[in-house]
Enzyme design. Structure first.
Site, PDB file in Angstrom:
ATOM      1  N   ARG A 159     130.174   4.097  57.176  1.00 34.29           N
ATOM      2  CA  ARG A 159     130.176   5.176  56.176  1.00 34.29           C
ATOM      3  C   ARG A 159     131.516   5.252  55.466  1.00 34.29           C
ATOM      4  NH1 ARG A 159     129.060  10.341  59.201  1.00 34.29           N
ATOM      5  NH2 ARG A 159     130.302   9.212  60.712  1.00 34.29           N
TER       6      ARG A 159
ATOM      7  N   ASN B  15     124.872   9.181  58.690  1.00 31.85           N
ATOM      8  CA  ASN B  15     124.157   8.580  59.812  1.00 31.85           C
ATOM      9  C   ASN B  15     122.825   9.290  60.006  1.00 31.85           C
ATOM     10  OD1 ASN B  15     126.152   6.734  60.483  1.00 31.85           O
ATOM     11  ND2 ASN B  15     127.082   8.044  62.023  1.00 31.85           N
TER      12      ASN B  15
END
Length: 93
Positions: free
Chosen positions: A21, A40
């Site tokens: 990320r 996530n």
């Protein structure tokens, strides 16, 4: 004219716990003109939502597919749509 679009991508593979990320956000900021997020999911995937000019969204998608991402990308599912707005920056969620 470079139309504005919304790109939603679900990335499968070893993409959680490896900085995926963070690198996605950094790459979106490097490309520029993109807002949205990387998050996530409970099933182990990462969801990426990016809004901005089509060319910049395509660059981000190409990086997610073939770039030097952390972890290991095993597959990508993508959906193109019209922008919905509501984002001020590109965030990690």
């Amino acid at each position: 004219m470079n139309e504005r679009v919304r790109l939603t991508v679900w990335v499968r593979g070893r993409v959680q716990g490896v900085g995926f990320r963070w690198y996605t956000r950094a790459n979106a900021l490097r490309i520029g003109e993109l807002v949205g997020f990387a998050s996530n999911l409970a099933d182990g995937r990462v969801q990426v939502v990016a809004e901005g000019p089509r060319a910049e969204c395509e660059q981000l998608l190409e990086w997610l597919r073939d770039g030097d991402t952390p972890g290991k990308v095993e597959g990508i599912t993508e959906i193109w749509d019209t922008p919905r707005g509501g984002y001020d920056a590109f965030e990690i969620r």
